[in-house]
Scaffold this active site. Structure first.
Site, PDB file in Angstrom:
ATOM      1  N   ASP A  81       0.761  -0.869   0.240  1.00 10.37           N
ATOM      2  CA  ASP A  81       0.093   0.583   0.068  1.00 10.37           C
ATOM      3  C   ASP A  81       0.372   1.321   0.035  1.00 10.37           C
ATOM      4  O   ASP A  81       0.618   2.313  -0.115  1.00 10.37           O
ATOM      5  CB  ASP A  81      -0.600  -0.212   1.660  1.00 10.37           C
ATOM      6  N   CYS A 122       0.951  -8.249   4.670  1.00  3.63           N
ATOM      7  CA  CYS A 122       0.527  -7.004   4.760  1.00  3.63           C
ATOM      8  C   CYS A 122      -1.040  -6.994   4.904  1.00  3.63           C
ATOM      9  O   CYS A 122      -1.611  -7.456   5.016  1.00  3.63           O
ATOM     10  CB  CYS A 122       1.455  -6.177   3.796  1.00  3.63           C
ATOM     11  N   ASP A 123      -1.017  -4.936   4.377  1.00  5.05           N
ATOM     12  CA  ASP A 123      -2.499  -4.530   4.374  1.00  5.05           C
ATOM     13  C   ASP A 123      -3.275  -5.864   4.445  1.00  5.05           C
ATOM     14  O   ASP A 123      -4.652  -5.811   5.308  1.00  5.05           O
ATOM     15  CB  ASP A 123      -2.206  -3.265   4.180  1.00  5.05           C
ATOM     16  N   LYS A 124      -3.953  -6.290   3.391  1.00  2.00           N
ATOM     17  CA  LYS A 124      -4.885  -6.849   2.343  1.00  2.00           C
ATOM     18  C   LYS A 124      -4.662  -7.621   2.405  1.00  2.00           C
ATOM     19  O   LYS A 124      -5.863  -8.827   2.090  1.00  2.00           O
ATOM     20  CB  LYS A 124      -5.256  -6.176   0.960  1.00  2.00           C
ATOM     21  N   GLU A 442      -6.905   4.886   0.320  1.00  2.83           N
ATOM     22  CA  GLU A 442      -6.444   5.405   1.010  1.00  2.83           C
ATOM     23  C   GLU A 442      -6.148   6.393   0.875  1.00  2.83           C
ATOM     24  O   GLU A 442      -5.681   7.423  -0.659  1.00  2.83           O
ATOM     25  CB  GLU A 442      -5.021   4.178   1.452  1.00  2.83           C
ATOM     26  N   SER A 467      -5.151   5.232   5.262  1.00  4.60           N
ATOM     27  CA  SER A 467      -4.273   4.098   6.527  1.00  4.60           C
ATOM     28  C   SER A 467      -3.729   3.800   7.426  1.00  4.60           C
ATOM     29  O   SER A 467      -4.462   5.216   8.416  1.00  4.60           O
ATOM     30  CB  SER A 467      -2.630   5.167   5.591  1.00  4.60           C
TER      31      SER A 467
END
Length: 550
Positions: A81, A122-124, A442, A467
């Site tokens: 991201d 990580c994020d997703k 984001e 974020s």
């Protein structure tokens, strides 16, 4: 041990062709009778949080083989991201979560794996893996890759957010470009997720709290040998789960999700966790609502002052005892639930030690008496909006000001950097929701610019996301979004916007008759997109339900 799912592809003379293909992989006569375990590995060389995952996956394989299983590894995509931030690439981040869930489901169901170990950071990626786990409902363990060590310059710990906010400082004239270059070169020293309690690390903490990772996994830094040991132990631990047929939905329940929300509130985690926990609940067919987050926020104090709101990195949390220590602190507020380790959550908590009372504060001396996230409702967001209240100074918890409306992030960013925004404004960035973005990008570049330029009394409101690194009065996930005709679509420059975090309200102070007239003249703004974004825009739901595909 009950019958194995993998028997479908290997038992009986009819499956001779299937077995022949397995033998071509080097599977032996002994192994062909053992549990088949899939390893969903999100290794790649573009995401800093994922460059070390091949080594972790190798340890998982060792553990599976040692415990009497056969590992089969397959690849999973992953988007950084931070690298995707601030440009068209960010529209692809949230849709990648659905791709990850779908691709794991495809591999698990096509190859009839008996169990699954997911290796991601990580994020997703981790939310997508959890969605796949509860969707396929087979025994699953998640190994999260761990945080990067803090950067350092002039004796000060650094994270990526220092670099993002440095951009705003350069624009404001309070930092030279040479100093920004030094930050750029020093902030990110190696592999792992970004160092603070941003989305990746918050979701790792949620995963461990839910019971889907081994105790201690979330906070162990990426470069610690302890992470290698946890990876191997996770490989070993999946086999007993398969033998007992202890599936993902046996672990992920309404109670375990509420435990995750409690820890989220105590940590002051990312607003994105609301989106992801709602999506996981939807996949698991568990009733969960935004109201549950507010109810739990009233019960659980914010006790860990983590980056970006506070001074402490994930390394500090690790040294303080990690998530088991947080569970110990919160034990009386938690429901006892099973975990993939074979221990109950209470057993994990009681085995833990709190090693730093400043990092993990007592319930009697919290950072804030209420949890670190709040869901706002009102005429601007009838279905809800999310704010990381832990990162908002109390003096701006109540704000009324004129709207400055932007149809996307880019012109808002330009207005912030050129100081066309005035103190007291309510910056509205719309048409950035799940369908309108599409992809619900984001707004870290915009929020970091606000902080870097030095605004003290400006709120930012969007139907997009923020974020986990965002701090300040930034309200996201406004639902319904502009693209489907939500009230945010009707806001005009100069309209009065009232936000009250104490009362959890967000209102558009315009006469209802005026809004009715505007609604009659409103037409949706839909960006011309092709490929995956076009398909996503047609099928994605609203943020208050997790922005899952319908």
């Amino acid at each position: 041990m009950t019958d194995l799912r993998s028997d479908t592809i290997r038992k009986g003379y009819e499956r001779a062709p299937n077995r022949s293909l397995l033998r071509s992989l080097g599977v032996t006569d002994r192994e062909i009778e053992l549990p088949f375990i899939g390893i969903a590995n999100a290794f790649n060389t573009i995401v800093p949080g994922h460059t070390h995952l091949r080594q972790l996956s190798d340890k998982v394989k060792e553990g599976i083989a040692a415990a009497g299983g056969v590992p089969f590894e397959f690849g999973v995509i992953g988007i950084c991201d931070g690298i995707a931030m601030g440009h068209e690439g960010m529209r692809y981040s949230l849709p990648s979560r659905e791709n990850i869930a779908d691709s794991i489901e495809l591999m698990v169901q096509a190859h009839r794996f008996d169990g699954l170990v997911c290796v991601g950071t990580c994020d997703k990626i981790v939310p997508g893996m959890l969605m796949a786990a509860v969707r396929t409902n087979i025994p699953t363990i998640v190994v999260t890759g761990g945080a990067m060590l803090p950067g350092s310059s002039g004796g000060k710990d650094l994270s990526l957010i220092d670099v993002f906010e440095g951009v705003g400082k350069v624009a404001a004239g309070t930092m030279e470009e040479d100093a920004l270059k030094e930050l750029e070169c020093c902030a990110m020293p190696g592999c792992g997720s970004c160092q603070g309690l941003y989305t990746a690390n918050t979701m790792a903490c949620m995963t461990e709290t839910m019971g889907m990772s081994l105790p201690g996994c979330a906070a162990v830094p990426a470069v610690e040998a302890a992470k290698l040991r946890i990876a191997r132990e996770s490989g070993e631990a999946i086999i007993p789960l398969v033998k007992k047929n202890s599936t993902a939905r046996d672990i992920v329940t309404k109670k375990s999700l509420e435990n995750a929300i409690r820890v989220d509130m105590a940590l002051g985690g990312s607003t994105n966790t609301v989106l992801h926990l709602m999506a996981i609940a939807t996949e698991a067919e568990i009733p969960l609502s935004l109201a549950d987050f507010n109810r739990i926020a009233d019960e659980i104090p914010h006790i860990c002052h983590m980056l970006p709101a506070g001074p402490y990195s994930m390394q500090a949390l690790y040294r303080a005892g990690g998530i088991p220590a947080v569970l110990k602190r919160l034990e009386k507020h938690l429901d006892d639930c099973p975990t993939v380790s074979g221990l109950s959550l209470y057993q994990v908590a009681r085995n833990a030690m709190i090693k730093n009372e400043q990092v993990i504060r007592s319930l009697d001396a919290p950072v804030s008496p209420a949890g670190g996230l709040r869901i706002l409702f009102g005429s601007l967001a009838p279905d809800g909006a999310v704010v990381k209240s832990a990162a908002v100074p109390k003096e701006i918890w109540k704000h009324t000001g004129p709207a400055r409306v932007f149809e996307s992030e880019e012109p808002a960013m330009a207005a912030i950097l050129s100081r066309q925004i005035h103190e007291g404004d309510a910056v509205i960035i719309r048409n950035e929701g799940p369908r309108g973005g599409p992809g619900m990008p984001e707004m870290l570049s915009a929020t970091s610019a606000l902080m870097g330029v030095g605004y003290k009394n400006v709120v930012l409101i969007t139907d997009g996301r923020f974020s986990g690194g965002t701090r300040g009065p930034c309200i996201g996930h406004v639902a319904p979004e502009a693209a489907v005709g939500g009230p945010i679509a009707l806001v005009q420059d100069g309209d009065r916007i009232a936000v009250d975090l104490f009362m959890r309200t967000i209102d558009l102070l315009v006469d209802p008759e005026v809004l009715t007239s505007r609604k009659a003249a409103w037409k949706p703004v839909m960006r011309p997109v092709t490929g995956v974004l076009a398909r996503y825009a047609k099928t994605v739901g609203q943020a208050n339900l997790g922005a899952v595909l319908r």
